[in-house]
Structures are given as C-alpha cells and as structure tokens.
Write a protein that holds these residues in place. Structure first.
Motif, PDB file in Angstrom:
ATOM      1  N   ASP A 240      13.103  45.549 124.537  1.00  0.00           N
ATOM      2  CA  ASP A 240      13.333  47.063 124.565  1.00  0.00           C
ATOM      3  C   ASP A 240      12.438  47.555 125.799  1.00  0.00           C
ATOM      4  N   SER A 241      13.112  47.475 127.041  1.00  0.00           N
ATOM      5  CA  SER A 241      12.386  48.118 128.077  1.00  0.00           C
ATOM      6  C   SER A 241      12.341  49.792 128.052  1.00  0.00           C
ATOM      7  N   LEU A 242      13.192  50.129 127.457  1.00  0.00           N
ATOM      8  CA  LEU A 242      13.144  51.807 127.268  1.00  0.00           C
ATOM      9  C   LEU A 242      12.336  52.208 126.178  1.00  0.00           C
ATOM     10  N   PHE A 243      11.887  51.335 125.187  1.00  0.00           N
ATOM     11  CA  PHE A 243      11.223  51.706 124.229  1.00  0.00           C
ATOM     12  C   PHE A 243      10.060  50.429 123.960  1.00  0.00           C
ATOM     13  N   PRO A 244       9.135  50.213 124.931  1.00  0.00           N
ATOM     14  CA  PRO A 244       8.059  49.426 124.532  1.00  0.00           C
ATOM     15  C   PRO A 244       7.055  49.404 123.765  1.00  0.00           C
ATOM     16  N   PHE A 245       7.654  49.249 122.379  1.00  0.00           N
ATOM     17  CA  PHE A 245       6.847  49.539 121.284  1.00  0.00           C
ATOM     18  C   PHE A 245       6.941  48.357 120.147  1.00  0.00           C
ATOM     19  N   ASP A 246       6.049  47.633 119.495  1.00  0.00           N
ATOM     20  CA  ASP A 246       6.009  46.740 118.639  1.00  0.00           C
ATOM     21  C   ASP A 246       5.174  47.141 117.524  1.00  0.00           C
ATOM     22  N   LEU A 247       5.534  46.562 115.959  1.00  0.00           N
ATOM     23  CA  LEU A 247       4.616  46.722 114.984  1.00  0.00           C
ATOM     24  C   LEU A 247       4.673  45.477 114.248  1.00  0.00           C
ATOM     25  N   VAL A 248       3.458  45.009 113.857  1.00  0.00           N
ATOM     26  CA  VAL A 248       3.183  44.101 112.841  1.00  0.00           C
ATOM     27  C   VAL A 248       2.626  44.786 111.610  1.00  0.00           C
ATOM     28  N   PHE A 249       3.414  44.809 110.678  1.00  0.00           N
ATOM     29  CA  PHE A 249       3.002  45.732 109.413  1.00  0.00           C
ATOM     30  C   PHE A 249       2.356  44.722 108.305  1.00  0.00           C
ATOM     31  N   LYS A 250       1.240  45.331 108.154  1.00  0.00           N
ATOM     32  CA  LYS A 250       0.478  44.486 106.728  1.00  0.00           C
ATOM     33  C   LYS A 250       0.410  43.008 106.710  1.00  0.00           C
ATOM     34  N   ASP A 251      -0.042  42.542 107.835  1.00  0.00           N
ATOM     35  CA  ASP A 251       0.275  41.020 107.904  1.00  0.00           C
ATOM     36  C   ASP A 251      -1.145  40.492 107.454  1.00  0.00           C
ATOM     37  N   THR A 252      -0.878  39.578 106.600  1.00  0.00           N
ATOM     38  CA  THR A 252      -2.359  38.785 106.164  1.00  0.00           C
ATOM     39  C   THR A 252      -2.307  37.430 106.714  1.00  0.00           C
ATOM     40  N   LYS A 253      -3.173  36.946 107.577  1.00  0.00           N
ATOM     41  CA  LYS A 253      -3.159  35.900 108.201  1.00  0.00           C
ATOM     42  C   LYS A 253      -4.546  35.126 107.752  1.00  0.00           C
ATOM     43  N   SER A 254      -4.268  33.469 107.452  1.00  0.00           N
ATOM     44  CA  SER A 254      -5.226  32.600 107.446  1.00  0.00           C
ATOM     45  C   SER A 254      -5.867  32.115 108.732  1.00  0.00           C
ATOM     46  N   PRO A 255      -6.960  31.675 108.756  1.00  0.00           N
ATOM     47  CA  PRO A 255      -7.483  31.133 110.134  1.00  0.00           C
ATOM     48  C   PRO A 255      -6.492  30.351 110.988  1.00  0.00           C
ATOM     49  N   GLU A 256      -5.785  29.518 110.231  1.00  0.00           N
ATOM     50  CA  GLU A 256      -4.894  28.729 110.799  1.00  0.00           C
ATOM     51  C   GLU A 256      -3.664  29.516 111.526  1.00  0.00           C
ATOM     52  N   ARG A 257      -3.049  30.837 110.842  1.00  0.00           N
ATOM     53  CA  ARG A 257      -1.972  31.268 111.404  1.00  0.00           C
ATOM     54  C   ARG A 257      -2.528  32.308 112.310  1.00  0.00           C
ATOM     55  N   GLU A 258      -3.877  32.731 112.569  1.00  0.00           N
ATOM     56  CA  GLU A 258      -4.014  33.471 113.451  1.00  0.00           C
ATOM     57  C   GLU A 258      -3.980  33.446 114.985  1.00  0.00           C
ATOM     58  N   LEU A 259      -3.273  34.137 115.556  1.00  0.00           N
ATOM     59  CA  LEU A 259      -2.940  33.948 117.163  1.00  0.00           C
ATOM     60  C   LEU A 259      -4.054  33.483 117.902  1.00  0.00           C
ATOM     61  N   PRO A 260      -4.177  32.452 118.674  1.00  0.00           N
ATOM     62  CA  PRO A 260      -5.474  32.023 119.401  1.00  0.00           C
ATOM     63  C   PRO A 260      -5.791  33.350 120.644  1.00  0.00           C
ATOM     64  N   ASP A 261      -6.841  32.982 121.166  1.00  0.00           N
ATOM     65  CA  ASP A 261      -7.296  33.957 122.115  1.00  0.00           C
ATOM     66  C   ASP A 261      -6.162  34.416 123.101  1.00  0.00           C
ATOM     67  N   HIS A 262      -5.825  35.571 123.285  1.00  0.00           N
ATOM     68  CA  HIS A 262      -4.878  36.106 123.929  1.00  0.00           C
ATOM     69  C   HIS A 262      -4.836  37.161 124.831  1.00  0.00           C
ATOM     70  N   LEU A 263      -4.196  37.226 125.725  1.00  0.00           N
ATOM     71  CA  LEU A 263      -4.014  38.531 126.666  1.00  0.00           C
ATOM     72  C   LEU A 263      -2.752  39.251 126.670  1.00  0.00           C
TER      73      LEU A 263
END
Length: 293
Positions: A11-34
C-alpha cells in the motif's frame, strides 16, 4: 548469514505495517535485517537480547526499542521465556508533514536515538498502559477496516509518537546499554567498524586490534550478532554508501572508495545483493519490481 531485506505490504499510499503480540522462538526470529522504515518494538513479556546497529540490549517487559531505517538489527528471544512483542513499521513519508509546530516532529525520537546511538527506552507503568491501548486500537482498525481506518491509524500513531518523544528526550540522555552483554573488546570493535568503514576491516585485522585470535573473534562475533564479520562489515558499508549516494554529489566510484570497497564491480555486487538495486538506480530513486525477502 547475510542481512535480509524485510518485505512489507504494497500500500504505497499508506506505508504502515503491524505485527501484533507476536511470540517468536529463536528458530522463528527473522535473521539480521535491514529496511528503510522506522520501526518501534514494544515488549509485553518475556526475555531476550536485541542487537541494533552496534549495541546489545536486554529485552524485558515494558521495554521500547526505536529502530531508525537502515539499521542492522535482530532479536534473540530467550528459548525458555521468549519475548512477546508488537512491532510497528512505517515509512518516513507517512509523517513527513506532521509538524504544525516548528519545534516538534514525530521522527525526532528516531533522530535522537541514532545521534546518541541509544535505541532502548525503559518505560513507566502509565506509558505502558497508554501504549498497549494505542496498539490495541490500531489492531482493531486494521482488522475492521471501517471507513476512515487509515486516518484513525495515523492519528493513533501520531499520539503514540508524541508520548514517545516526550519520554525520549530525558530517557535517551542516559546510557542504557547493558554492559554485561559481550566483552569490552567486542564493543570497541563494533564501534571501530562503524567509524572507519574505509579501513582494513578483515577478520585478521580486527582480531589483531582486539588482541584476540581470529578464531575467538569470529566465534564471539557470530554468537553475539548472528552474522559473520564479512557480512556485517559489508552491511555497515552499504548503509554508509546509501547515505552518501542520497546526501552528496559524490560519484559512485568515489562512494565505493570512501566506503572501503576494493573495486567498483565488488561494490555493485554487494550493493545489489543487500538492497536489491544497483547504486545508480538507488541514487535515482528507483524501486525494484519484485523486492526480495
């Protein structure tokens, strides 16, 4: 491990994202990112470690992390008590014209965090209550998509940023870095990499400067940051290159030289690998047709 580029909604008109109340294990965590977006991470419960730019922070209930765009970062959840958090992502353009008062801007807290290299705020109970209410309201607006929901989300975000900015000015004046995380020579090495991208930043050179063996340096570096030395150095150099390409009139060859790349083809290859764009396309402001994850 290479730092990845996180993907967002289109959505280029509304560049907004939400990841709500997420519980991640070490295996599911996103790696180093930019990514180019501002990011706010609020912790509800659990434990872990957050790596941002060149510092490590403990994660715990009520902690708030301010992550400016183009900052290498990664969370390391505790395997026995993983962090539950909400992450908010938004493009700078979303709040580019929010300043009715010349002395205030919603992004000031991010600018302050980057300037002071301090990305964690420990919050009070009233702030936590207000934050959790704002985030719940945003979640509901995204879920129900009623008339004007984007406008409602924008106003909730503005209110939260106002609270954060009022809290951030004194809070970020203190050094909240947890000195227990990592040896001092590693902190000094990370600082040196950030300040001297054009110098010899090979594993052997950094290990010699830290007065440890190359194998030990490599092992501790990977354990703490999740990346090997070469990938981390390349990512830091690309962050500086992006700034130089947009903020100066330097040619691409000069930018490559200032950022410590051994050749122009090497610079092109690493830049495209990390950003998905060639340096020339990035300077012209073009976007890739299919961003990689």
């Amino acid at each position: 491990m290479n730092p990845v580029r996180k993907s967002f909604s289109n959505d280029s008109l509304f560049p907004f994202d939400l990841v709500f109340k997420d519980t991640k294990s070490p295996e599911r965590e996103l790696p180093d990112h930019l990514h180019d977006r501002y990011e706010l991470v609020y912790v509800y419960r659990g434990k872990g470690t957050m790596f941002i730019d060149q510092k490590f922070y403990d994660m715990g209930q009520g902690d708030l992390f301010l992550i400016p765009g183009n900052s290498i970062h990664r969370a390391f959840p505790d395997p026995n008590d993983p962090v539950t958090s909400t992450a908010v992502f938004f493009a700078p353009s979303l709040i580019a014209h929010d300043n009715l008062d010349d002395s205030y801007h919603g992004a000031r807290c991010f600018e302050l965090a980057r300037k002071r290299k301090q990305y964690k705020i420990e919050t009070s109970s009233p702030f936590q209550t207000a934050t959790e209410q704002v985030l719940e309201e945003i979640r509901l607006e995204l879920e129900l998509t009623r008339t004007g929901y984007r406008q409602a989300i924008f106003h909730h975000l503005q209110l939260w940023l106002l609270l954060i900015n009022r809290l951030a000015t004194p809070a970020l004046a203190d050094d909240l870095e947890d000195a227990r995380i990592g040896p001092q020579w590693m902190k000094e090495s990370l600082g040196y990499i950030a300040a001297h991208p054009h110098e010899d930043l090979s594993l052997s050179a950094l290990a010699q400067q830290a007065s440890v063996t190359g194998a030990h340096f490599s092992r501790v570096f990977k354990q703490l940051t999740g990346m090997n030395v070469t990938d981390y150095v390349n990512a830091k150099r690309i962050v500086q290159a992006k700034e130089l390409l947009l903020e100066t009139d330097d040619g691409i060859g000069l930018v490559a030289e200032k950022c410590g790349f051994e050749s122009l083809p090497h610079f092109h290859r690493i830049f495209k690998k990390i950003t998905g764009l060639t340096p020339g396309a990035y300077k012209r402001g073009k976007s890739p047709a299919h961003p990689s994850h």
